[in-house]
Design a protein around this motif. Structure first.
Motif, mmCIF file in Angstrom:
data_model
loop_
_atom_site.group_PDB
_atom_site.id
_atom_site.type_symbol
_atom_site.label_atom_id
_atom_site.label_comp_id
_atom_site.label_asym_id
_atom_site.label_seq_id
_atom_site.Cartn_x
_atom_site.Cartn_y
_atom_site.Cartn_z
ATOM 1 N N PRO A 1 29.947 -14.585 6.520
ATOM 2 C CA PRO A 1 30.416 -13.220 6.246
ATOM 3 C C PRO A 1 31.440 -13.228 5.119
ATOM 4 O O PRO A 1 31.973 -14.288 4.734
ATOM 5 C CB PRO A 1 31.037 -12.787 7.576
ATOM 6 C CG PRO A 1 31.379 -14.059 8.278
ATOM 7 C CD PRO A 1 30.354 -15.061 7.850
ATOM 8 N N LYS A 2 31.766 -12.044 4.600
ATOM 9 C CA LYS A 2 32.597 -11.928 3.411
ATOM 10 C C LYS A 2 33.970 -12.567 3.583
ATOM 11 O O LYS A 2 34.472 -13.255 2.680
ATOM 12 C CB LYS A 2 32.737 -10.462 3.015
ATOM 13 C CG LYS A 2 33.410 -10.256 1.662
ATOM 14 C CD LYS A 2 33.400 -8.796 1.250
ATOM 15 C CE LYS A 2 34.065 -8.599 -0.104
ATOM 16 N NZ LYS A 2 34.045 -7.184 -0.533
ATOM 17 N N ASP A 3 34.609 -12.349 4.757
ATOM 18 C CA ASP A 3 35.961 -12.886 4.946
ATOM 19 C C ASP A 3 35.963 -14.412 4.955
ATOM 20 O O ASP A 3 36.822 -15.048 4.336
ATOM 21 C CB ASP A 3 36.610 -12.320 6.213
ATOM 22 C CG ASP A 3 35.788 -12.573 7.457
ATOM 23 O OD1 ASP A 3 34.580 -12.855 7.331
ATOM 24 O OD2 ASP A 3 36.352 -12.493 8.571
ATOM 25 N N GLU B 1 25.871 -22.660 -2.096
ATOM 26 C CA GLU B 1 26.440 -21.725 -3.065
ATOM 27 C C GLU B 1 27.824 -21.306 -2.586
ATOM 28 O O GLU B 1 27.962 -20.672 -1.538
ATOM 29 C CB GLU B 1 25.536 -20.500 -3.217
ATOM 30 C CG GLU B 1 26.033 -19.503 -4.261
ATOM 31 C CD GLU B 1 25.108 -18.315 -4.423
ATOM 32 O OE1 GLU B 1 25.503 -17.350 -5.117
ATOM 33 O OE2 GLU B 1 24.000 -18.332 -3.847
ATOM 34 N N ALA B 2 28.845 -21.647 -3.349
ATOM 35 C CA ALA B 2 30.233 -21.313 -2.997
ATOM 36 C C ALA B 2 30.623 -19.995 -3.650
ATOM 37 O O ALA B 2 31.442 -19.946 -4.572
ATOM 38 C CB ALA B 2 31.169 -22.424 -3.413
ATOM 39 N N ASN B 3 30.064 -18.919 -3.159
ATOM 40 C CA ASN B 3 30.316 -17.585 -3.689
ATOM 41 C C ASN B 3 31.302 -16.864 -2.773
ATOM 42 O O ASN B 3 31.058 -16.766 -1.570
ATOM 43 C CB ASN B 3 29.001 -16.800 -3.767
ATOM 44 C CG ASN B 3 29.152 -15.479 -4.512
ATOM 45 O OD1 ASN B 3 30.145 -14.768 -4.337
ATOM 46 N ND2 ASN B 3 28.164 -15.151 -5.333
ATOM 47 N N PRO B 4 32.434 -16.359 -3.294
ATOM 48 C CA PRO B 4 33.424 -15.696 -2.427
ATOM 49 C C PRO B 4 32.906 -14.427 -1.750
ATOM 50 O O PRO B 4 33.492 -13.968 -0.778
ATOM 51 C CB PRO B 4 34.574 -15.377 -3.387
ATOM 52 C CG PRO B 4 33.987 -15.429 -4.747
ATOM 53 C CD PRO B 4 32.879 -16.431 -4.695
ATOM 54 N N LYS B 5 31.806 -13.872 -2.256
ATOM 55 C CA LYS B 5 31.226 -12.681 -1.628
ATOM 56 C C LYS B 5 30.203 -13.053 -0.558
ATOM 57 O O LYS B 5 30.027 -12.334 0.426
ATOM 58 C CB LYS B 5 30.577 -11.789 -2.680
ATOM 59 C CG LYS B 5 31.577 -11.160 -3.640
ATOM 60 C CD LYS B 5 30.896 -10.209 -4.610
ATOM 61 C CE LYS B 5 31.928 -9.564 -5.522
ATOM 62 N NZ LYS B 5 31.274 -8.643 -6.496
ATOM 63 N N GLN B 6 29.518 -14.153 -0.753
ATOM 64 C CA GLN B 6 28.540 -14.612 0.237
ATOM 65 C C GLN B 6 28.275 -16.101 0.027
ATOM 66 O O GLN B 6 27.500 -16.496 -0.816
ATOM 67 C CB GLN B 6 27.234 -13.832 0.142
ATOM 68 C CG GLN B 6 26.286 -14.133 1.297
ATOM 69 C CD GLN B 6 25.009 -13.328 1.218
ATOM 70 O OE1 GLN B 6 24.097 -13.634 0.461
ATOM 71 N NE2 GLN B 6 24.930 -12.268 2.020
ATOM 72 N N CYS B 7 28.943 -16.901 0.833
ATOM 73 C CA CYS B 7 28.807 -18.353 0.745
ATOM 74 C C CYS B 7 27.592 -18.806 1.566
ATOM 75 O O CYS B 7 27.387 -18.335 2.693
ATOM 76 C CB CYS B 7 30.076 -19.017 1.262
ATOM 77 S SG CYS B 7 30.128 -20.796 1.048
#
Length: 236
Positions: free
Chosen positions: A19-21, A54-60
């Motif tokens: 999740p985003k958090d 994928e280390a994406n802060p919006k969806q990892c």
């Protein structure tokens, strides 16, 4: 070990979508990158070892590479605890009980309760944080608040105890009454204790009156003493 929590993961899943958090915490705060290994639980007893795709802060995203199961405790503990006047004291109880080991928590509204508004969302976050900090893989069940008169007549499996401070009503030490490897429910009252009418109603419904020691304890302290007593009784 740092533990992450994502409740919807199944043991058959191949990847984790955070999740985003949690994604922001992983990518921005901890600065995790592709290829890093994470430990994740679903709060249901499973531990997932996963590699970040994928280390994406919006969806990892992470690929699950291993699944382990936490052994169930030999006993089950349900604490039914009146809300404290100061909310932070109840949150302290939730945190420490989760660290020690508890399965279920129910806030109960009593005759002497000064606080009757419960912030379940906030309490849930406290439980999640404590679970991760203490490296447990099972999140305690948190129930909606319920009135004493409604709860006390509910059919409950296992041993049922009410801890009170009325000296005129006989009590037995919890440590001498609780059995090993048992389902146990303990009632803990508010700052003003249970009313005599509530204690009488509990006894009429086959709850056993117990003492948690010689000292007069605050609600949150009594709950932790009860929790720790049961944990010690069941210690290998």
């Amino acid at each position: 070990m740092q533990l992450f929590y994502t409740p919807n993961i199944q043991k058959t899943d191949k990847q984790i979508i955070f999740p985003k958090d949690e994604s922001r915490h992983i990518a921005k705060v901890l600065r995790k990158n592709q290829g890093d290994i994470l430990k994740v639980t679903n709060g249901k007893g499973s531990l997932f070892t996963a590699e970040i795709i994928e280390a994406n802060p919006k969806q990892c995203l992470a690929k699950i590479i291993k699944v382990e199961e936490e052994a169930s405790k030999a006993y089950r503990l349900h604490l039914v605890v009146a809300p404290t006047k100061m909310n932070d004291r109840y949150e302290w109880f939730l945190e420490k009980a989760t660290e020690i080991g508890i399965d279920e928590i129910t806030p109960i509204i009593c005759d002497h309760s000064e606080r009757k508004t419960i912030k379940l969302n906030r309490y849930e976050r406290v439980l999640q944080s404590a679970m991760k900090q203490s490296l447990h893989y099972r999140l305690p069940v948190l129930n909606e608040a319920i009135d004493f008169s409604e709860f006390i007549t509910t059919e409950i499996e296992g041993q049922k105890f009410i801890a009170h401070c009325e000296e005129d009503i006989p009590r037995i030490a919890l440590k001498n009454e609780a059995k090993e490897k048992e389902i146990i429910t303990i009632l803990i009252g508010p700052e003003g204790d249970f009313s005599p009418e509530e204690i009488k109603l509990a006894l009429e419904n086959e709850w056993r009156a117990v003492s948690l020691g010689d000292s007069r304890l605050r609600t949150e302290t009594a709950a932790i003493v009860g929790c720790h007593t049961i944990a010690l009784i069941n210690q290998d």
